[in-house]
Design an enzyme around this catalytic site. Structure first.
Site, PDB file in Angstrom:
ATOM      1  N   TYR A 108       0.844  -1.207   0.000  1.00 33.84           N
ATOM      2  CA  TYR A 108       0.000   0.000   0.000  1.00 33.84           C
ATOM      3  C   TYR A 108       0.874   1.251   0.000  1.00 33.84           C
ATOM      4  O   TYR A 108       0.933   1.985   0.976  1.00 33.84           O
ATOM      5  CB  TYR A 108      -0.959  -0.031   1.183  1.00 33.84           C
ATOM      6  CG  TYR A 108      -2.022  -1.095   1.012  1.00 33.84           C
ATOM      7  CD1 TYR A 108      -2.995  -0.956   0.021  1.00 33.84           C
ATOM      8  CD2 TYR A 108      -2.035  -2.241   1.789  1.00 33.84           C
ATOM      9  CE1 TYR A 108      -3.963  -1.937  -0.168  1.00 33.84           C
ATOM     10  CE2 TYR A 108      -3.002  -3.224   1.615  1.00 33.84           C
ATOM     11  CZ  TYR A 108      -3.955  -3.061   0.634  1.00 33.84           C
ATOM     12  OH  TYR A 108      -4.905  -4.023   0.446  1.00 33.84           O
TER      13      TYR A 108
ATOM     14  N   GLY B  73     -13.478  -5.091   3.169  1.00 34.76           N
ATOM     15  CA  GLY B  73     -12.735  -4.716   1.958  1.00 34.76           C
ATOM     16  C   GLY B  73     -11.705  -5.763   1.562  1.00 34.76           C
ATOM     17  O   GLY B  73     -10.655  -5.431   1.026  1.00 34.76           O
TER      18      GLY B  73
ATOM     19  N   HIS C  37      -4.737 -10.796   3.392  1.00 34.94           N
ATOM     20  CA  HIS C  37      -3.314 -10.430   3.432  1.00 34.94           C
ATOM     21  C   HIS C  37      -2.491 -11.350   4.322  1.00 34.94           C
ATOM     22  O   HIS C  37      -1.264 -11.261   4.328  1.00 34.94           O
ATOM     23  CB  HIS C  37      -3.152  -8.983   3.903  1.00 34.94           C
ATOM     24  CG  HIS C  37      -3.482  -7.990   2.830  1.00 34.94           C
ATOM     25  ND1 HIS C  37      -2.712  -7.823   1.708  1.00 34.94           N
ATOM     26  CD2 HIS C  37      -4.515  -7.126   2.700  1.00 34.94           C
ATOM     27  CE1 HIS C  37      -3.247  -6.886   0.937  1.00 34.94           C
ATOM     28  NE2 HIS C  37      -4.354  -6.456   1.501  1.00 34.94           N
TER      29      HIS C  37
ATOM     30  N   ARG D 259     -13.149 -11.736  -0.898  1.00 33.32           N
ATOM     31  CA  ARG D 259     -13.529 -12.059  -2.269  1.00 33.32           C
ATOM     32  C   ARG D 259     -13.965 -13.516  -2.338  1.00 33.32           C
ATOM     33  O   ARG D 259     -13.498 -14.350  -1.547  1.00 33.32           O
ATOM     34  CB  ARG D 259     -12.312 -11.907  -3.199  1.00 33.32           C
ATOM     35  CG  ARG D 259     -12.304 -10.607  -3.923  1.00 33.32           C
ATOM     36  CD  ARG D 259     -11.225 -10.603  -4.975  1.00 33.32           C
ATOM     37  NE  ARG D 259     -10.790  -9.251  -5.234  1.00 33.32           N
ATOM     38  CZ  ARG D 259     -11.460  -8.358  -5.958  1.00 33.32           C
ATOM     39  NH1 ARG D 259     -12.627  -8.669  -6.503  1.00 33.32           N
ATOM     40  NH2 ARG D 259     -10.987  -7.154  -6.138  1.00 33.32           N
TER      41      ARG D 259
ATOM     42  N   TYR E  52     -14.426  -4.238 -12.643  1.00 31.33           N
ATOM     43  CA  TYR E  52     -14.352  -2.837 -13.065  1.00 31.33           C
ATOM     44  C   TYR E  52     -14.866  -1.929 -11.973  1.00 31.33           C
ATOM     45  O   TYR E  52     -15.873  -2.209 -11.351  1.00 31.33           O
ATOM     46  CB  TYR E  52     -15.202  -2.608 -14.321  1.00 31.33           C
ATOM     47  CG  TYR E  52     -14.704  -3.361 -15.512  1.00 31.33           C
ATOM     48  CD1 TYR E  52     -13.622  -2.873 -16.249  1.00 31.33           C
ATOM     49  CD2 TYR E  52     -15.294  -4.553 -15.902  1.00 31.33           C
ATOM     50  CE1 TYR E  52     -13.140  -3.572 -17.348  1.00 31.33           C
ATOM     51  CE2 TYR E  52     -14.824  -5.266 -16.989  1.00 31.33           C
ATOM     52  CZ  TYR E  52     -13.750  -4.770 -17.706  1.00 31.33           C
ATOM     53  OH  TYR E  52     -13.271  -5.469 -18.783  1.00 31.33           O
TER      54      TYR E  52
HETATM   55  N1  SAM Z   1     -11.349  -1.685   4.644  1.00 35.74           N
HETATM   56  C1  SAM Z   1     -10.748  -0.791   3.673  1.00 35.74           C
HETATM   57  C2  SAM Z   1     -11.639  -0.662   2.463  1.00 35.74           C
HETATM   58  O1  SAM Z   1     -12.537  -1.501   2.297  1.00 35.74           O
HETATM   59  O2  SAM Z   1     -11.469   0.258   1.691  1.00 35.74           O
HETATM   60  C3  SAM Z   1      -9.330  -1.189   3.299  1.00 35.74           C
HETATM   61  C4  SAM Z   1      -9.129  -2.508   2.681  1.00 35.74           C
HETATM   62  S1  SAM Z   1      -7.485  -2.810   2.164  1.00 35.74           S
HETATM   63  C5  SAM Z   1      -7.786  -3.996   0.919  1.00 35.74           C
HETATM   64  C6  SAM Z   1      -6.765  -3.860   3.398  1.00 35.74           C
HETATM   65  C7  SAM Z   1      -6.247  -3.118   4.624  1.00 35.74           C
HETATM   66  O3  SAM Z   1      -5.845  -4.077   5.621  1.00 35.74           O
HETATM   67  C8  SAM Z   1      -5.029  -2.263   4.329  1.00 35.74           C
HETATM   68  O4  SAM Z   1      -5.241  -0.968   4.768  1.00 35.74           O
HETATM   69  C9  SAM Z   1      -3.901  -2.975   5.065  1.00 35.74           C
HETATM   70  O5  SAM Z   1      -2.905  -2.094   5.517  1.00 35.74           O
HETATM   71  C10 SAM Z   1      -4.626  -3.650   6.212  1.00 35.74           C
HETATM   72  N2  SAM Z   1      -3.916  -4.826   6.734  1.00 35.74           N
HETATM   73  C11 SAM Z   1      -3.522  -5.918   6.036  1.00 35.74           C
HETATM   74  N3  SAM Z   1      -2.899  -6.800   6.847  1.00 35.74           N
HETATM   75  C12 SAM Z   1      -2.906  -6.233   8.100  1.00 35.74           C
HETATM   76  C13 SAM Z   1      -2.414  -6.656   9.369  1.00 35.74           C
HETATM   77  N4  SAM Z   1      -1.772  -7.826   9.531  1.00 35.74           N
HETATM   78  N5  SAM Z   1      -2.598  -5.844  10.426  1.00 35.74           N
HETATM   79  C14 SAM Z   1      -3.225  -4.651  10.285  1.00 35.74           C
HETATM   80  N6  SAM Z   1      -3.707  -4.187   9.103  1.00 35.74           N
HETATM   81  C15 SAM Z   1      -3.548  -4.979   8.021  1.00 35.74           C
END
Ligand code: SAM
Length: 285
Positions: free
Chosen positions: A47, A155, A160, A189, A206
């Protein structure tokens, strides 16, 4: 920098420090073989500022409000929820929405870039001062003190985490910050459709007409690498773990949640391949 749940007075200081950190990560870095990057710690490198800025510029918050409707807000209100911990704040879309709807909300993210942007968005969309906490889910209780009626992880964020150990640890931490009758809402997803139905199902998603596209560039049982393309031809990637629906439901039950209900694209009933997104609602008691 790690911050415990802060008084409002602490927040601008946290955000200012995060903004300076954000500027330190200009490029995505996947190394010589991007398909080998299967690491729960890598999200902070993915990110980067350019990606975050571009995404937020193009994904119209109003349209997102409309497509999501009041699904999460109604779900929370029907359970009498007052306090919410948004553990995947990202750029703040859900946190801002929750604050606007009167929920006492604390916004967590492990990415300094994301938190900085969320804080800025909170101010820009209605002058809200978000209570931000920079914390990784796996050590959430070290940085977040207190108990919440609900935890939201939205989201497609849980994707991750690349090892089962990390997933269990994170879910246990979510469980621990919930009150005895709290609820966790976690979405993902529909990776089953992508994994099972071959390349044809790996359709392009899209956003904003055709301005932003997201498509799986590579998928196996341990990796879904998505490519995001923007109108100026710039592209970014995210490496994610393709979570199967029943696996996530099982993990939720195994860490102690008593009841897990899964919705498809905000509906209670759906065909296995139809929805793009699945939403798990896990109740602690
Ligand atoms: N919820 C938001 C949205 O729907 O727009 C953001 C979704 S974004 C795909 C995933 C978020 O999870 C990112 O901001 C990322 O930094 C955070 N994230 C991923 N792994 C994480 C972890 N182990 N601890 C804290 N935050 C994490």
């Amino acid at each position: 920098m790690k911050d415990s749940v802060a008084s409002e007075a602490d927040v601008p200081v946290a955000a200012a420090a995060d903004i300076s950190r954000a500027q330190a990560h200009p490029e995505q870095e996947f190394g010589a073989d991007p398909l080998e990057v299967r690491d729960s710690d890598h999200y902070t490198d993915e990110y980067v500022t350019g990606f975050v800025e571009k995404w937020d510029e193009l994904i119209d918050w109003k349209k997102r409000y409309e497509s999501e409707g009041k699904f999460f807000v109604d779900l929370l209100k029907s359970r009498g929820v007052k306090s919410v911990l948004d553990v995947a704040t990202g750029t703040g879309f859900h946190s801002v929405r929750l604050v606007e709807d009167g929920f006492d909300t604390v916004s967590v993210d492990g990415s300094a870039e994301m938190l900085a942007k969320a804080f800025e968005n909170g101010l820009n969309y209605g002058g809200h001062i978000l209570q931000v906490v920079h914390a990784d889910w796996r050590w959430l209780n070290r940085d977040v003190h207190g108990e919440f009626d609900a935890v939201v992880c939205l989201g497609n964020s849980f994707t991750h985490l690349f090892s089962e150990r990390d997933r269990r640890k994170a879910l246990a931490e979510f469980y621990a910050v919930l009150k005895h009758d709290g609820v966790l809402i976690l979405d993902q997803r529909n990776y089953d459709a992508i994994l099972d139905n071959g390349f044809s199902s790996k359709h392009t998603y899209y956003y904003c007409g055709e301005e932003v596209t997201a498509e799986p560039e590579y998928v196996d049982e341990g990796l879904a690498r998505f490519r995001y393309q923007f109108p100026d031809k710039s592209q970014y990637h995210l490496n994610m773990f393709p979570l199967r629906k029943d696996y996530v439901r099982r993990l939720l039950r195994e860490v102690g949640f008593q009841r897990v209900e899964t919705f498809g694209d905000f509906q209670e009933t759906f065909g296995a391949d139809d929805p793009d997104f699945l939403i798990h609602v896990a109740e602690k008691s």
